[in-house]
Design a protein around this motif. Structure first.
Motif, PDB file in Angstrom:
ATOM      1  N   ARG A  16      32.939 -23.044   6.368  1.00  0.00           N
ATOM      2  CA  ARG A  16      31.769 -22.561   7.100  1.00  0.00           C
ATOM      3  C   ARG A  16      31.244 -21.264   6.488  1.00  0.00           C
ATOM      4  NH1 ARG A  16      27.133 -23.687   9.328  1.00  0.00           N
ATOM      5  NH2 ARG A  16      26.595 -22.387  11.138  1.00  0.00           N
ATOM      6  N   PHE A  17      32.144 -20.368   6.137  1.00  0.00           N
ATOM      7  CA  PHE A  17      31.743 -19.099   5.534  1.00  0.00           C
ATOM      8  C   PHE A  17      31.029 -19.325   4.196  1.00  0.00           C
ATOM      9  CE2 PHE A  17      32.969 -15.684   2.505  1.00  0.00           C
ATOM     10  CZ  PHE A  17      32.188 -14.676   3.025  1.00  0.00           C
ATOM     11  N   VAL A  18      31.624 -20.163   3.343  1.00  0.00           N
ATOM     12  CA  VAL A  18      31.019 -20.427   2.038  1.00  0.00           C
ATOM     13  C   VAL A  18      29.680 -21.137   2.206  1.00  0.00           C
ATOM     14  CG1 VAL A  18      31.285 -21.690  -0.127  1.00  0.00           C
ATOM     15  CG2 VAL A  18      33.231 -20.458   0.841  1.00  0.00           C
ATOM     16  N   GLU A  19      29.616 -22.084   3.133  1.00  0.00           N
ATOM     17  CA  GLU A  19      28.357 -22.799   3.389  1.00  0.00           C
ATOM     18  C   GLU A  19      27.236 -21.830   3.761  1.00  0.00           C
ATOM     19  OE1 GLU A  19      26.571 -26.299   6.333  1.00  0.00           O
ATOM     20  OE2 GLU A  19      28.466 -25.302   6.803  1.00  0.00           O
ATOM     21  N   LEU A  20      27.524 -20.912   4.673  1.00  0.00           N
ATOM     22  CA  LEU A  20      26.499 -19.961   5.105  1.00  0.00           C
ATOM     23  C   LEU A  20      26.033 -19.079   3.956  1.00  0.00           C
ATOM     24  CD1 LEU A  20      27.928 -18.884   8.590  1.00  0.00           C
ATOM     25  CD2 LEU A  20      25.905 -20.305   8.146  1.00  0.00           C
ATOM     26  N   GLU A  21      26.971 -18.621   3.138  1.00  0.00           N
ATOM     27  CA  GLU A  21      26.608 -17.768   2.009  1.00  0.00           C
ATOM     28  C   GLU A  21      25.771 -18.530   0.981  1.00  0.00           C
ATOM     29  OE1 GLU A  21      26.997 -14.571   1.540  1.00  0.00           O
ATOM     30  OE2 GLU A  21      28.099 -14.213   3.408  1.00  0.00           O
ATOM     31  N   LYS A  23      23.852 -21.158   1.539  1.00  0.00           N
ATOM     32  CA  LYS A  23      22.522 -21.397   2.105  1.00  0.00           C
ATOM     33  C   LYS A  23      21.687 -20.119   2.083  1.00  0.00           C
ATOM     34  CE  LYS A  23      23.511 -25.399   5.043  1.00  0.00           C
ATOM     35  NZ  LYS A  23      23.585 -25.928   6.425  1.00  0.00           N
ATOM     36  N   HIS A  24      22.333 -18.978   2.326  1.00  0.00           N
ATOM     37  CA  HIS A  24      21.626 -17.697   2.262  1.00  0.00           C
ATOM     38  C   HIS A  24      21.079 -17.447   0.860  1.00  0.00           C
ATOM     39  CE1 HIS A  24      20.599 -13.578   3.284  1.00  0.00           C
ATOM     40  NE2 HIS A  24      21.244 -13.171   2.195  1.00  0.00           N
ATOM     41  N   GLU A  25      21.785 -17.955  -0.161  1.00  0.00           N
ATOM     42  CA  GLU A  25      21.334 -17.799  -1.547  1.00  0.00           C
ATOM     43  C   GLU A  25      20.285 -18.842  -1.946  1.00  0.00           C
ATOM     44  OE1 GLU A  25      22.245 -15.416  -3.858  1.00  0.00           O
ATOM     45  OE2 GLU A  25      23.150 -14.426  -2.118  1.00  0.00           O
ATOM     46  N   GLY A  26      19.964 -19.740  -1.035  1.00  0.00           N
ATOM     47  CA  GLY A  26      18.902 -20.705  -1.297  1.00  0.00           C
ATOM     48  C   GLY A  26      19.352 -22.072  -1.772  1.00  0.00           C
ATOM     49  N   TYR A  27      20.652 -22.337  -1.733  1.00  0.00           N
ATOM     50  CA  TYR A  27      21.146 -23.644  -2.156  1.00  0.00           C
ATOM     51  C   TYR A  27      21.098 -24.644  -1.010  1.00  0.00           C
ATOM     52  CZ  TYR A  27      23.161 -21.058  -6.119  1.00  0.00           C
ATOM     53  OH  TYR A  27      23.336 -20.272  -7.230  1.00  0.00           O
ATOM     54  N   ASP A  28      20.896 -25.917  -1.349  1.00  0.00           N
ATOM     55  CA  ASP A  28      21.163 -26.997  -0.411  1.00  0.00           C
ATOM     56  C   ASP A  28      22.671 -27.262  -0.447  1.00  0.00           C
ATOM     57  OD1 ASP A  28      18.568 -27.352   0.361  1.00  0.00           O
ATOM     58  OD2 ASP A  28      18.171 -29.024  -0.993  1.00  0.00           O
ATOM     59  N   VAL A  29      23.279 -27.432   0.710  1.00  0.00           N
ATOM     60  CA  VAL A  29      24.734 -27.538   0.759  1.00  0.00           C
ATOM     61  C   VAL A  29      25.155 -28.761   1.572  1.00  0.00           C
ATOM     62  CG1 VAL A  29      26.909 -26.367   1.285  1.00  0.00           C
ATOM     63  CG2 VAL A  29      24.887 -25.010   0.672  1.00  0.00           C
ATOM     64  N   LEU A  30      26.035 -29.550   0.981  1.00  0.00           N
ATOM     65  CA  LEU A  30      26.719 -30.625   1.694  1.00  0.00           C
ATOM     66  C   LEU A  30      28.169 -30.203   1.860  1.00  0.00           C
ATOM     67  CD1 LEU A  30      25.404 -33.747  -0.284  1.00  0.00           C
ATOM     68  CD2 LEU A  30      24.600 -32.925   1.939  1.00  0.00           C
ATOM     69  N   VAL A  31      28.731 -30.431   3.052  1.00  0.00           N
ATOM     70  CA  VAL A  31      30.106 -30.010   3.320  1.00  0.00           C
ATOM     71  C   VAL A  31      30.890 -31.171   3.900  1.00  0.00           C
ATOM     72  CG1 VAL A  31      31.608 -28.402   4.568  1.00  0.00           C
ATOM     73  CG2 VAL A  31      29.361 -27.633   3.770  1.00  0.00           C
ATOM     74  N   THR A  32      32.104 -31.333   3.408  1.00  0.00           N
ATOM     75  CA  THR A  32      33.038 -32.262   4.030  1.00  0.00           C
ATOM     76  C   THR A  32      34.431 -31.649   3.970  1.00  0.00           C
ATOM     77  OG1 THR A  32      33.940 -34.508   4.016  1.00  0.00           O
ATOM     78  CG2 THR A  32      33.414 -33.541   1.883  1.00  0.00           C
ATOM     79  N   PHE A  33      35.269 -32.055   4.930  1.00  0.00           N
ATOM     80  CA  PHE A  33      36.628 -31.512   5.020  1.00  0.00           C
ATOM     81  C   PHE A  33      37.685 -32.504   4.546  1.00  0.00           C
ATOM     82  CE2 PHE A  33      34.121 -30.135   8.809  1.00  0.00           C
ATOM     83  CZ  PHE A  33      33.774 -28.877   8.318  1.00  0.00           C
ATOM     84  N   ASP A  34      37.229 -33.674   4.074  1.00  0.00           N
ATOM     85  CA  ASP A  34      38.156 -34.769   3.764  1.00  0.00           C
ATOM     86  C   ASP A  34      37.968 -35.235   2.330  1.00  0.00           C
ATOM     87  OD1 ASP A  34      39.947 -37.115   4.775  1.00  0.00           O
ATOM     88  OD2 ASP A  34      38.252 -38.081   3.781  1.00  0.00           O
ATOM     89  N   GLY A  35      39.073 -35.514   1.645  1.00  0.00           N
ATOM     90  CA  GLY A  35      39.005 -35.912   0.255  1.00  0.00           C
ATOM     91  C   GLY A  35      38.275 -37.220   0.018  1.00  0.00           C
ATOM     92  N   ARG A  36      38.537 -38.216   0.839  1.00  0.00           N
ATOM     93  CA  ARG A  36      37.884 -39.518   0.643  1.00  0.00           C
ATOM     94  C   ARG A  36      36.382 -39.416   0.839  1.00  0.00           C
ATOM     95  NH1 ARG A  36      41.590 -43.376  -0.072  1.00  0.00           N
ATOM     96  NH2 ARG A  36      43.704 -43.026   0.743  1.00  0.00           N
ATOM     97  N   GLU A  37      35.976 -38.693   1.879  1.00  0.00           N
ATOM     98  CA  GLU A  37      34.544 -38.523   2.106  1.00  0.00           C
ATOM     99  C   GLU A  37      33.926 -37.694   0.983  1.00  0.00           C
ATOM    100  OE1 GLU A  37      31.375 -36.941   5.498  1.00  0.00           O
ATOM    101  OE2 GLU A  37      33.531 -36.929   5.911  1.00  0.00           O
ATOM    102  N   GLY A  38      34.674 -36.701   0.486  1.00  0.00           N
ATOM    103  CA  GLY A  38      34.177 -35.902  -0.621  1.00  0.00           C
ATOM    104  C   GLY A  38      33.927 -36.743  -1.859  1.00  0.00           C
ATOM    105  N   LEU A  39      34.869 -37.642  -2.170  1.00  0.00           N
ATOM    106  CA  LEU A  39      34.699 -38.531  -3.312  1.00  0.00           C
ATOM    107  C   LEU A  39      33.484 -39.433  -3.124  1.00  0.00           C
ATOM    108  CD1 LEU A  39      35.674 -39.731  -5.990  1.00  0.00           C
ATOM    109  CD2 LEU A  39      37.217 -41.200  -4.671  1.00  0.00           C
TER     110      LEU A  39
END
Length: 224
Positions: A16-21, A23-39
Motif C-alpha cells: 500500500r505504501f509503495v502503491e501510494l508513492e 501513484k503520487h509520482e504519476g505512474y499507473d499501478v497494478l497491485v497483487t499480493f499473490d504469486g499466481r495472480e501476479g504471474l
C-alpha cells in the motif's frame, strides 16, 4: 501516457505504501499480493516495470521471473530480504534486471525505476551497428546476430554486450560495467556483473572464453 507498474508484494502495508508513492509520482499501478495472480497479470497486462517480491504465496518471485523471461523482456526489479543473498543470485540467474533490499528508502526505489525506464526508452538508437568477429549488433533494431543467427538476450544482457563491444580491446572494469549498464552508482555487490557475464558466455557459441576474456581482479574484455 503514464508508465504502468505491476507490484507483486504479499506484505500489504508495504504494498500500500509503495502503491501510494508510485501513484503520487504519476505512474499507473497494478497491485497483487499473490504469486499466481501476479504471474497472470504480468502475462496479460502491458506493463513497463515489474516490482516483484521474492517470498510470495502461490508461486515465489524467482519462479515468476523465470516464467516471464520465456515470453517477455519487461524490466524486473526484485524486492528481497537483507540476508537473502542466494535469493538475489537466483533472481538474477532467472533474468531479473535489478534488486533492492528491504527495508528500502522509497527515494531509492523511485530512482531505480526512473533509471530502468531510461534504459528501455530508445533515445539514441540511430542505425548504429557494432561488430566484433562474427557478432553484429543492430542498435536501432535492437537485434544481435551471431554467425548470422539471431541471439535472444534480455535488456540487461544486450546492454552489457553492447558496452563490451563498444570498448573492444579495452578492459571494462566491474565498476564501469555497473555504472554504465545499471545506470547509476550502485551498492549492488559486484558479483552481479559476473552473473551476467556468465549468462552471456553460455548464450555465445564456443567455450566460455571464446569471446569474453576475464582480466582477473579488474574486469572483462572482448579482444580481437
Amino acid at each position: 501516457m503514464p508508465k504502468k507498474i505491476l507490484l507483486v508484494e504479499d506484505e500489504k502495508h508495504i504494498a500500500r505504501f509503495v502503491e501510494l508513492e508510485l501513484k503520487h509520482e504519476g505512474y499507473d499501478v497494478l497491485v497483487t499480493f499473490d504469486g499466481r495472480e501476479g504471474l497472470a497479470l504480468a502475462s496479460s497486462e502491458d506493463v513497463d516495470v515489474l516490482l516483484l517480491d521474492v517470498m510470495l504465496p502461490g508461486i515465489n518471485g524467482i519462479e515468476i521471473c523465470r516464467r516471464i523471461r520465456t515470453q517477455s523482456n519487461v524490466p524486473i526489479i526484485l524486492l528481497t530480504a537483507r540476508d537473502a543473498v542466494m535469493d538475489r543470485v537466483a533472481g538474477l540467474d532467472a533474468g531479473a534486471d535489478d534488486y533492492i533490499v528491504k527495508p528500502f528508502a522509497i527515494e531509492e526505489l523511485l530512482a531505480r525505476i526512473r533509471t530502468i525506464l531510461r534504459r528501455v526508452t530508445p533515445d539514441e538508437q540511430n542505425g548504429e551497428a557494432l561488430q566484433f568477429r562474427d557478432i553484429v549488433i543492430d542498435v536501432a533494431a535492437y537485434e544481435v546476430l551471431v554467425q548470422g543467427k539471431r541471439l535472444d538476450l534480455t535488456k540487461t544482457e544486450f546492454d552489457l554486450l553492447k558496452l563490451l563491444m563498444e570498448h573492444k580491446n579495452r578492459v571494462c572494469t566491474r565498476e564501469l560495467i555497473l555504472t554504465s549498464v545499471w545506470g547509476y552508482e550502485t551498492d549492488i555487490e559486484t558479483n552481479v556483473v559476473d552473473v551476467y557475464i556468465r549468462h552471456l558466455r553460455t548464450k555465445l557459441p564456443g567455450d566460455m572464453n571464446a569471446y569474453i576474456e576475464t582480466v582477473r581482479g579488474v574486469g572483462y574484455v572482448m579482444r580481437e
